[in-house]
Design a protein around this motif. Structure first.
Motif, PDB file in Angstrom:
ATOM      1  N   ASP A 183       0.860  -1.182   0.000  1.00 17.33           N
ATOM      2  CA  ASP A 183       0.000   0.000   0.000  1.00 17.33           C
ATOM      3  C   ASP A 183       0.898   1.234   0.000  1.00 17.33           C
ATOM      4  OD1 ASP A 183       0.893   0.153   2.685  1.00 17.33           O
ATOM      5  OD2 ASP A 183      -1.011   1.018   3.325  1.00 17.33           O
ATOM      6  N   ASN A 184       0.306   2.425  -0.118  1.00 14.82           N
ATOM      7  CA  ASN A 184       1.098   3.644  -0.283  1.00 14.82           C
ATOM      8  C   ASN A 184       1.846   4.073   0.961  1.00 14.82           C
ATOM      9  OD1 ASN A 184       0.286   3.717  -2.903  1.00 14.82           O
ATOM     10  ND2 ASN A 184      -0.632   5.751  -2.829  1.00 14.82           N
ATOM     11  N   THR A 185       1.542   3.468   2.104  1.00 11.26           N
ATOM     12  CA  THR A 185       2.293   3.781   3.314  1.00 11.26           C
ATOM     13  C   THR A 185       3.506   2.883   3.472  1.00 11.26           C
ATOM     14  OG1 THR A 185       1.099   2.211   4.730  1.00 11.26           O
ATOM     15  CG2 THR A 185       0.111   4.397   4.436  1.00 11.26           C
ATOM     16  N   GLY A 186       3.538   1.781   2.736  1.00 11.73           N
ATOM     17  CA  GLY A 186       4.602   0.810   2.907  1.00 11.73           C
ATOM     18  C   GLY A 186       4.409  -0.074   4.119  1.00 11.73           C
ATOM     19  N   ILE A 187       3.281   0.069   4.798  1.00 11.59           N
ATOM     20  CA  ILE A 187       3.022  -0.714   6.009  1.00 11.59           C
ATOM     21  C   ILE A 187       2.359  -2.044   5.671  1.00 11.59           C
ATOM     22  CG2 ILE A 187       1.708  -0.775   8.163  1.00 11.59           C
ATOM     23  CD1 ILE A 187       2.051   2.250   8.336  1.00 11.59           C
ATOM     24  N   VAL A 188       1.449  -2.017   4.714  1.00 16.25           N
ATOM     25  CA  VAL A 188       0.671  -3.210   4.383  1.00 16.25           C
ATOM     26  C   VAL A 188       1.283  -3.898   3.170  1.00 16.25           C
ATOM     27  CG1 VAL A 188      -1.575  -4.101   3.693  1.00 16.25           C
ATOM     28  CG2 VAL A 188      -1.423  -2.217   5.338  1.00 16.25           C
ATOM     29  N   LEU A 189       1.507  -5.188   3.295  1.00 13.06           N
ATOM     30  CA  LEU A 189       1.991  -6.027   2.210  1.00 13.06           C
ATOM     31  C   LEU A 189       0.879  -7.001   1.836  1.00 13.06           C
ATOM     32  CD1 LEU A 189       4.211  -7.268   0.384  1.00 13.06           C
ATOM     33  CD2 LEU A 189       4.897  -8.664   2.349  1.00 13.06           C
ATOM     34  N   ALA A 190       0.480  -6.979   0.564  1.00 12.23           N
ATOM     35  CA  ALA A 190      -0.559  -7.881   0.070  1.00 12.23           C
ATOM     36  C   ALA A 190       0.077  -8.970  -0.781  1.00 12.23           C
ATOM     37  CB  ALA A 190      -1.595  -7.110  -0.752  1.00 12.23           C
ATOM     38  N   ILE A 191      -0.387 -10.200  -0.583  1.00 11.64           N
ATOM     39  CA  ILE A 191       0.115 -11.341  -1.340  1.00 11.64           C
ATOM     40  C   ILE A 191      -1.084 -12.120  -1.872  1.00 11.64           C
ATOM     41  CG2 ILE A 191       1.477 -13.462  -1.278  1.00 11.64           C
ATOM     42  CD1 ILE A 191       2.972 -12.301   1.145  1.00 11.64           C
ATOM     43  N   ALA A 192      -1.170 -12.242  -3.191  1.00 11.06           N
ATOM     44  CA  ALA A 192      -2.238 -13.024  -3.815  1.00 11.06           C
ATOM     45  C   ALA A 192      -1.719 -14.411  -4.149  1.00 11.06           C
ATOM     46  CB  ALA A 192      -2.738 -12.329  -5.076  1.00 11.06           C
ATOM     47  N   VAL A 193      -2.533 -15.427  -3.857  1.00  5.74           N
ATOM     48  CA  VAL A 193      -2.183 -16.825  -4.127  1.00  5.74           C
ATOM     49  C   VAL A 193      -3.290 -17.424  -4.979  1.00  5.74           C
ATOM     50  CG1 VAL A 193      -1.603 -19.047  -3.118  1.00  5.74           C
ATOM     51  CG2 VAL A 193      -0.995 -16.948  -1.897  1.00  5.74           C
ATOM     52  N   ASN A 194      -2.974 -17.744  -6.231  1.00  9.46           N
ATOM     53  CA  ASN A 194      -4.003 -18.155  -7.173  1.00  9.46           C
ATOM     54  C   ASN A 194      -4.640 -19.493  -6.853  1.00  9.46           C
ATOM     55  OD1 ASN A 194      -4.701 -16.416  -9.476  1.00  9.46           O
ATOM     56  ND2 ASN A 194      -2.497 -16.295  -9.728  1.00  9.46           N
ATOM     57  N   GLN A 195      -3.870 -20.425  -6.338  1.00 11.74           N
ATOM     58  CA  GLN A 195      -4.384 -21.777  -6.149  1.00 11.74           C
ATOM     59  C   GLN A 195      -5.647 -21.806  -5.294  1.00 11.74           C
ATOM     60  OE1 GLN A 195      -1.418 -24.571  -4.921  1.00 11.74           O
ATOM     61  NE2 GLN A 195      -2.882 -26.177  -4.429  1.00 11.74           N
ATOM     62  N   TYR A 196      -5.726 -20.882  -4.331  1.00 15.93           N
ATOM     63  CA  TYR A 196      -6.870 -20.848  -3.432  1.00 15.93           C
ATOM     64  C   TYR A 196      -7.690 -19.572  -3.571  1.00 15.93           C
ATOM     65  CZ  TYR A 196      -4.342 -24.717  -1.301  1.00 15.93           C
ATOM     66  OH  TYR A 196      -3.689 -25.902  -1.089  1.00 15.93           O
ATOM     67  N   SER A 197      -7.383 -18.759  -4.588  1.00 13.84           N
ATOM     68  CA  SER A 197      -8.065 -17.471  -4.791  1.00 13.84           C
ATOM     69  C   SER A 197      -8.050 -16.643  -3.517  1.00 13.84           C
ATOM     70  CB  SER A 197      -9.514 -17.687  -5.262  1.00 13.84           C
ATOM     71  OG  SER A 197      -9.546 -18.311  -6.512  1.00 13.84           O
ATOM     72  N   ARG A 198      -6.914 -16.625  -2.846  1.00 15.65           N
ATOM     73  CA  ARG A 198      -6.768 -15.899  -1.595  1.00 15.65           C
ATOM     74  C   ARG A 198      -5.860 -14.687  -1.779  1.00 15.65           C
ATOM     75  NH1 ARG A 198      -9.966 -19.595  -0.432  1.00 15.65           N
ATOM     76  NH2 ARG A 198      -9.990 -20.788   1.511  1.00 15.65           N
ATOM     77  N   ILE A 199      -6.168 -13.626  -1.040  1.00 15.24           N
ATOM     78  CA  ILE A 199      -5.299 -12.458  -0.933  1.00 15.24           C
ATOM     79  C   ILE A 199      -5.008 -12.268   0.550  1.00 15.24           C
ATOM     80  CG2 ILE A 199      -5.002 -10.004  -1.409  1.00 15.24           C
ATOM     81  CD1 ILE A 199      -7.112 -10.339  -3.635  1.00 15.24           C
ATOM     82  N   LEU A 200      -3.740 -12.315   0.912  1.00 11.21           N
ATOM     83  CA  LEU A 200      -3.318 -12.238   2.303  1.00 11.21           C
ATOM     84  C   LEU A 200      -2.728 -10.865   2.567  1.00 11.21           C
ATOM     85  CD1 LEU A 200      -1.401 -15.656   2.363  1.00 11.21           C
ATOM     86  CD2 LEU A 200      -3.852 -15.268   2.724  1.00 11.21           C
ATOM     87  N   LEU A 201      -3.206 -10.180   3.595  1.00 11.12           N
ATOM     88  CA  LEU A 201      -2.692  -8.860   3.961  1.00 11.12           C
ATOM     89  C   LEU A 201      -1.901  -8.963   5.255  1.00 11.12           C
ATOM     90  CD1 LEU A 201      -4.641  -7.980   1.733  1.00 11.12           C
ATOM     91  CD2 LEU A 201      -5.324  -6.062   3.164  1.00 11.12           C
ATOM     92  N   TYR A 202      -0.638  -8.518   5.191  1.00 10.46           N
ATOM     93  CA  TYR A 202       0.277  -8.575   6.316  1.00 10.46           C
ATOM     94  C   TYR A 202       0.683  -7.174   6.740  1.00 10.46           C
ATOM     95  CZ  TYR A 202       1.216 -13.554   5.290  1.00 10.46           C
ATOM     96  OH  TYR A 202       1.114 -14.905   5.073  1.00 10.46           O
ATOM     97  N   ASP A 203       0.950  -7.012   8.024  1.00 13.37           N
ATOM     98  CA  ASP A 203       1.737  -5.886   8.495  1.00 13.37           C
ATOM     99  C   ASP A 203       3.177  -6.233   8.149  1.00 13.37           C
ATOM    100  OD1 ASP A 203       3.354  -4.144   9.904  1.00 13.37           O
ATOM    101  OD2 ASP A 203       2.237  -4.287  11.775  1.00 13.37           O
ATOM    102  N   GLN A 204       3.790  -5.463   7.245  1.00 17.33           N
ATOM    103  CA  GLN A 204       5.091  -5.880   6.737  1.00 17.33           C
ATOM    104  C   GLN A 204       6.170  -5.843   7.810  1.00 17.33           C
ATOM    105  OE1 GLN A 204       7.996  -4.510   4.538  1.00 17.33           O
ATOM    106  NE2 GLN A 204       8.247  -2.650   5.727  1.00 17.33           N
ATOM    107  N   ASN A 205       5.922  -5.156   8.918  1.00 10.13           N
ATOM    108  CA  ASN A 205       6.867  -5.195  10.040  1.00 10.13           C
ATOM    109  C   ASN A 205       6.687  -6.443  10.890  1.00 10.13           C
ATOM    110  OD1 ASN A 205       8.081  -2.652   9.443  1.00 10.13           O
ATOM    111  ND2 ASN A 205       6.283  -1.629  10.320  1.00 10.13           N
ATOM    112  N   ASN A 206       5.587  -7.163  10.656  1.00  8.63           N
ATOM    113  CA  ASN A 206       5.319  -8.408  11.381  1.00  8.63           C
ATOM    114  C   ASN A 206       4.938  -9.504  10.389  1.00  8.63           C
ATOM    115  OD1 ASN A 206       5.371  -7.516  14.369  1.00  8.63           O
ATOM    116  ND2 ASN A 206       3.996  -6.025  13.421  1.00  8.63           N
ATOM    117  N   TYR A 207       5.720  -9.586   9.310  1.00 10.09           N
ATOM    118  CA  TYR A 207       5.406 -10.540   8.249  1.00 10.09           C
ATOM    119  C   TYR A 207       5.499 -11.990   8.724  1.00 10.09           C
ATOM    120  CZ  TYR A 207      10.477 -10.964   8.089  1.00 10.09           C
ATOM    121  OH  TYR A 207      11.790 -11.158   8.433  1.00 10.09           O
TER     122      TYR A 207
END
Length: 396
Positions: A183-207
């Motif tokens: 995201d534009n703050t650099g705090i949120v890291l999003a990871i999309a995984v196609n096999q399960y149609s999932r999008i995972l949102l992480y606090d990138q400082n606590n990945y």
């Protein structure tokens, strides 16, 4: 999720994007030789890797923070800082990304190894190598506020890096090859995984902790067409400038916008021809697949519009100003909107596989086998395109 920095990456606002302006975008400059043609196969020799028939394409576009420089990567194993051409014949080049210096980029290799390379455009030298992936890197993004970047690979890992060190500073293992976004703050890291149609949102400082939000992408309209419904193949992720929305680019005939706070599916963008095939003459496949880009859809900097490429060569504009995230968890989720294009713009003779809007100028860049710069048709001076002088998109 914290709000983005005020007016981040924008100069003094002088131009407001409107429906009228967006429908009046025209190709003001087209570079037909943006990708070198494929050489004929040598008789009696075997290529080291499969060679695609037909034209070669640009596979990646990146603007620097000021919107004054643009770099592309192509299937001809060159990257071009318009209008300077550099070669990476030994290693190949894909996913070029400017760092926060307009004279340096990081990019993924396509041959020899799976190393990410940090490259100086000023003197055409490698500054650093980032080794660790055991498969081709298919997603790469630079953090918006520091020297970090993140990569995803077909080896089913996500790695976090810092330009100042060749050592990977974080590692996540996922079930399928990932697509990554900040995201534009650099705090949120999003990871999309196609096999399960999932999008995972992480606090990138606590990945290393569990994701704080897991989104499942489910389109209820697909079951009306076939059962079981055709799977969705995600190719890109992009947060809106406000951080409220998440644009999910897909290889098929639809893209999606989701509420990034709670994962609600807000909109389905329709009307284009998906890029999972290399050409309109290729037979459609039951199973979707990734195209050669993954950069075929993007927000405008103010997030009022979405721009998308298409297999038919047109460039599509969707007006998404009417979307609103859910006010609170107590409210029922809104019904998914099906949004047709505001405009379909003629520009490319072949598939339009990459689209990017200049972060500070009223200028659109699109690419397929050629490169096109677009301006509102009342712009007088095409030479301003290369200099990035049409400044000032008003942020929302």
């Amino acid at each position: 999720m914290a709000p983005p920095p005020n007016n981040a990456n924008h100069g003094p606002p002088t131009i407001t994007l409107t429906n009228t302006l967006m429908t009046r975008l025209k190709p003001a400059k087209i570079y037909k030789n943006a990708v070198d043609p494929a050489p004929p196969p040598t008789q009696g020799s075997y290529p080291q890797r499969p060679q695609n028939s037909g034209p070669r394409y640009i596979t990646g576009i990146s603007f620097d923070d000021k919107g004054e420089n643009i770099i592309t990567a192509g299937e001809d194993e060159t990257f071009r800082l318009f209008l300077k051409t550099l070669h990476s014949k030994k290693y190949g080049v894909d996913l070029p990304r400017f760092t926060h210096r307009s004279t340096a980029i990081v990019y993924a290799s396509t041959k020899e190894d799976d190393t990410i390379r940090y490259h100086s455009l000023h003197d055409n030298k490698y500054l650093q190598y980032f080794k660790g992936h055991k498969g081709r890197v298919t997603s790469l993004e630079v953090a918006p506020i520091d020297d970090g970047f993140v990569s995803g690979s077909v080896d089913k890992t996500v790695r976090l890096w810092d330009l100042r060190s060749p050592q990977c500073r974080g590692l996540l293992t996922v079930p399928s090859y990932p697509i990554v976004a900040y995201d534009n703050t650099g705090i949120v890291l999003a990871i999309a995984v196609n096999q399960y149609s999932r999008i995972l949102l992480y606090d990138q400082n606590n990945y290393d902790k569990a994701p704080f939000l897991t989104i499942t992408l489910e389109d209820p309209t697909l079951s009306l067409i076939s059962y079981p419904p055709r799977p969705i193949f995600m190719t890109s992720l992009l947060f809106s400038s406000s951080g409220k929305f998440l644009l999910v680019g897909c290889s098929g005939d639809a893209h999606y916008i989701m509420d990034s706070y709670d994962g609600t599916l807000l909109a389905k963008l329709e009307g284009h021809v998906g890029l999972e095939r290399r050409s309109l003459s290729a037979p459609p496949s039951i199973e979707p697949s990734k195209g050669i880009s993954g950069e075929e859809v993007a927000f405008t900097p103010d997030s009022k519009y979405v721009i998308g490429g298409s297999l038919d060569g047109k460039v599509y504009v969707w007006d998404v100003q009417g979307l609103q995230p859910r006010g609170s968890k107590d409210e029922p989720p809104p019904a998914m909107k099906r949004i047709q294009p505001l405009a379909s713009l003629d520009g490319h003779t072949g598939p339009s596989r990459c689209v990017k809007f200049n972060p500070r100028s009223a200028m659109l860049c699109t690419a397929g086998p050629e490169m096109a710069f677009w301006l509102p048709d009342n712009s007088e001076n095409p030479e301003d395109i290369a200099r990035g002088m049409l400044k000032g998109i008003r942020p929302v």
